[in-house]
Design a protein around this motif. Structure first.
Motif, PDB file in Angstrom:
ATOM      1  N   HIS A 209       0.820  -1.205   0.000  1.00  0.00           N
ATOM      2  CA  HIS A 209       0.000   0.000   0.000  1.00  0.00           C
ATOM      3  C   HIS A 209       0.862   1.267   0.000  1.00  0.00           C
ATOM      4  N   GLY A 210       2.156   1.102  -0.298  1.00  0.00           N
ATOM      5  CA  GLY A 210       3.051   2.249  -0.333  1.00  0.00           C
ATOM      6  C   GLY A 210       2.691   3.222  -1.448  1.00  0.00           C
ATOM      7  N   LEU A 211       3.218   4.418  -1.338  1.00  0.00           N
ATOM      8  CA  LEU A 211       2.851   5.498  -2.246  1.00  0.00           C
ATOM      9  C   LEU A 211       3.834   5.617  -3.402  1.00  0.00           C
ATOM     10  N   GLY A 212       3.292   5.849  -4.593  1.00  0.00           N
ATOM     11  CA  GLY A 212       4.127   6.116  -5.754  1.00  0.00           C
ATOM     12  C   GLY A 212       4.815   4.903  -6.313  1.00  0.00           C
ATOM     13  N   ARG A 213       5.665   5.162  -7.273  1.00  0.00           N
ATOM     14  CA  ARG A 213       6.351   4.081  -7.994  1.00  0.00           C
ATOM     15  C   ARG A 213       7.260   3.276  -7.071  1.00  0.00           C
ATOM     16  N   HIS A 214       7.789   3.921  -6.042  1.00  0.00           N
ATOM     17  CA  HIS A 214       8.732   3.249  -5.140  1.00  0.00           C
ATOM     18  C   HIS A 214       8.059   2.682  -3.888  1.00  0.00           C
ATOM     19  N   ARG A 215       6.736   2.716  -3.858  1.00  0.00           N
ATOM     20  CA  ARG A 215       5.994   2.162  -2.722  1.00  0.00           C
ATOM     21  C   ARG A 215       6.483   2.764  -1.404  1.00  0.00           C
ATOM     22  N   GLN A 216       6.510   4.053  -1.320  1.00  0.00           N
ATOM     23  CA  GLN A 216       7.037   4.738  -0.146  1.00  0.00           C
ATOM     24  C   GLN A 216       6.122   4.535   1.066  1.00  0.00           C
ATOM     25  N   VAL A 217       6.732   4.187   2.187  1.00  0.00           N
ATOM     26  CA  VAL A 217       5.964   3.959   3.417  1.00  0.00           C
ATOM     27  C   VAL A 217       6.399   4.885   4.549  1.00  0.00           C
ATOM     28  N   ASP A 218       7.387   5.754   4.303  1.00  0.00           N
ATOM     29  CA  ASP A 218       7.896   6.618   5.370  1.00  0.00           C
ATOM     30  C   ASP A 218       8.156   8.008   4.817  1.00  0.00           C
ATOM     31  N   ASP A 219       8.366   8.965   5.740  1.00  0.00           N
ATOM     32  CA  ASP A 219       8.685  10.329   5.337  1.00  0.00           C
ATOM     33  C   ASP A 219       9.330  11.037   6.518  1.00  0.00           C
ATOM     34  N   THR A 220       9.832  12.240   6.253  1.00  0.00           N
ATOM     35  CA  THR A 220      10.515  13.012   7.294  1.00  0.00           C
ATOM     36  C   THR A 220       9.521  13.506   8.341  1.00  0.00           C
ATOM     37  N   PRO A 221       9.943  13.628   9.602  1.00  0.00           N
ATOM     38  CA  PRO A 221       9.017  14.038  10.664  1.00  0.00           C
ATOM     39  C   PRO A 221       8.716  15.532  10.637  1.00  0.00           C
ATOM     40  N   TYR A 222       7.461  15.887  10.859  1.00  0.00           N
ATOM     41  CA  TYR A 222       7.122  17.293  11.044  1.00  0.00           C
ATOM     42  C   TYR A 222       7.822  17.810  12.303  1.00  0.00           C
ATOM     43  N   GLY A 223       8.301  19.050  12.229  1.00  0.00           N
ATOM     44  CA  GLY A 223       9.010  19.634  13.351  1.00  0.00           C
ATOM     45  C   GLY A 223      10.494  19.371  13.328  1.00  0.00           C
ATOM     46  N   GLY A 224      10.936  18.595  12.329  1.00  0.00           N
ATOM     47  CA  GLY A 224      12.356  18.299  12.204  1.00  0.00           C
ATOM     48  C   GLY A 224      12.787  17.146  13.085  1.00  0.00           C
ATOM     49  N   GLY A 225      14.045  16.802  12.985  1.00  0.00           N
ATOM     50  CA  GLY A 225      14.595  15.692  13.757  1.00  0.00           C
ATOM     51  C   GLY A 225      15.153  14.612  12.864  1.00  0.00           C
ATOM     52  N   ALA A 226      15.923  13.737  13.487  1.00  0.00           N
ATOM     53  CA  ALA A 226      16.589  12.672  12.740  1.00  0.00           C
ATOM     54  C   ALA A 226      15.622  11.548  12.405  1.00  0.00           C
ATOM     55  N   GLY A 227      15.956  10.794  11.372  1.00  0.00           N
ATOM     56  CA  GLY A 227      15.199   9.597  11.033  1.00  0.00           C
ATOM     57  C   GLY A 227      13.939   9.878  10.250  1.00  0.00           C
ATOM     58  N   MET A 228      13.217   8.789  10.009  1.00  0.00           N
ATOM     59  CA  MET A 228      11.992   8.833   9.224  1.00  0.00           C
ATOM     60  C   MET A 228      10.842   8.263  10.053  1.00  0.00           C
ATOM     61  N   VAL A 229       9.629   8.612   9.659  1.00  0.00           N
ATOM     62  CA  VAL A 229       8.426   8.168  10.365  1.00  0.00           C
ATOM     63  C   VAL A 229       7.531   7.412   9.379  1.00  0.00           C
ATOM     64  N   MET A 230       6.942   6.313   9.829  1.00  0.00           N
ATOM     65  CA  MET A 230       6.053   5.549   8.968  1.00  0.00           C
ATOM     66  C   MET A 230       4.771   6.333   8.716  1.00  0.00           C
ATOM     67  N   ARG A 231       4.377   6.431   7.447  1.00  0.00           N
ATOM     68  CA  ARG A 231       3.251   7.254   7.041  1.00  0.00           C
ATOM     69  C   ARG A 231       1.902   6.627   7.415  1.00  0.00           C
ATOM     70  N   VAL A 232       0.903   7.487   7.461  1.00  0.00           N
ATOM     71  CA  VAL A 232      -0.444   7.069   7.823  1.00  0.00           C
ATOM     72  C   VAL A 232      -1.071   6.160   6.762  1.00  0.00           C
ATOM     73  N   GLU A 233      -1.012   6.588   5.498  1.00  0.00           N
ATOM     74  CA  GLU A 233      -1.821   5.938   4.464  1.00  0.00           C
ATOM     75  C   GLU A 233      -1.535   4.436   4.286  1.00  0.00           C
ATOM     76  N   PRO A 234      -0.271   4.028   4.148  1.00  0.00           N
ATOM     77  CA  PRO A 234      -0.022   2.591   3.958  1.00  0.00           C
ATOM     78  C   PRO A 234      -0.435   1.753   5.167  1.00  0.00           C
ATOM     79  N   LEU A 235      -0.205   2.297   6.362  1.00  0.00           N
ATOM     80  CA  LEU A 235      -0.556   1.541   7.561  1.00  0.00           C
ATOM     81  C   LEU A 235      -2.062   1.407   7.725  1.00  0.00           C
TER      82      LEU A 235
END
Length: 228
Positions: A41-67
């Motif tokens: 259920h990932g987004l786009g051609r690369h089936r993206q399941v994560d993105d950068t966190p709002y407010g900044g900070g290290a790492g990535m956060v799992m997105r709402v839509e695929p989950l």
């Protein structure tokens, strides 16, 4: 019982589910385990399941839509997110989970899961310890094995489940088998005596002593319950 697992790494479960008690339970029809690939259920051609966190900070956060797309078809189940922020997994929790008809284990990755998923599609968060793993897959396997052992018909001798560690809040006593002596180390005489009353007393004493020495936290709770 049915256990569903939501993960971005389905191959992680291929080997562990094909050995031991878990395989026996699956082959016997006592347990069904189905794996749901979040990345489908990932987004786009690369089936993206994560993105950068709002407010900044290290790492990535799992997105709402695929989950959410993965979890909505599993709404009839008790949906658990494996998370270091969850309640500690202990035998009481395992006992409770083993009574469910359908359990879903959600394996987070990266820096965590968007809180909106937790608020709307997760019934409970569970942690297997105060440490951080790369993801929830290993934790999910711990839950699967712990729960499977309690399902009727899985363990050959049900008495072994009733008298193991953490039952009644105590650790299990030392155990021995043949030979009676090995390289100068002997099995305690009481276990060879045939006196079942003495053996039971010795085992209880050993459980208490081992718990007090190794797990003072468990011992304090045991004493408190005994005094109440």
């Amino acid at each position: 019982m049915r256990i569903s697992v939501a993960t971005i790494f389905p191959p992680y479960f291929t080997g562990p589910l094909d050995v031991g008690l878990v395989k026996r339970a699956i082959d016997a029809g006592i347990l069904t385990v189905d794996i749901h690939d979040i990345r489908r259920h990932g987004l786009g051609r690369h089936r993206q399941v994560d993105d950068t966190p709002y407010g900044g900070g290290a790492g990535m956060v799992m997105r709402v839509e695929p989950l959410v797309a993965t979890l909505e078809p599993l709404a009839d189940s008790h949906r658990v997110l494996m998370s270091p922020a969850g309640i500690p997994l202990d035998q009481t929790v395992v006992d409770r989970l083993a009574t469910l008809e359908h359990l879903t284990l959600v394996c987070g990755r990266y820096e965590g899961v968007d809180q909106r998923v937790i608020d709307s599609h997760i019934d409970e968060e569970i942690s297997i310890g105060d440490y951080v793993l790369a993801g929830g897959e290993a934790a999910a396997l711990v839950v699967i094995e712990a729960v499977t052992r309690l399902l009727p018909g899985v363990v050959g001798n049900p008495e072994s489940v009733a008298h193991e560690s953490f039952r009644d809040g105590l650790l299990e006593e030392p155990v021995y088998t043949k030979p009676a002596e090995f390289q100068g180390q002997k099995v305690p005489d009481v276990l060879l005596s045939g006196d079942h009353a003495r053996i039971a007393s010795w085992r209880e004493e050993q459980r208490r002593r081992r718990t007090e020495e190794r797990r003072p936290d468990l011992w304090e709770r045991f004493v408190a319950r005994s005094d109440s």
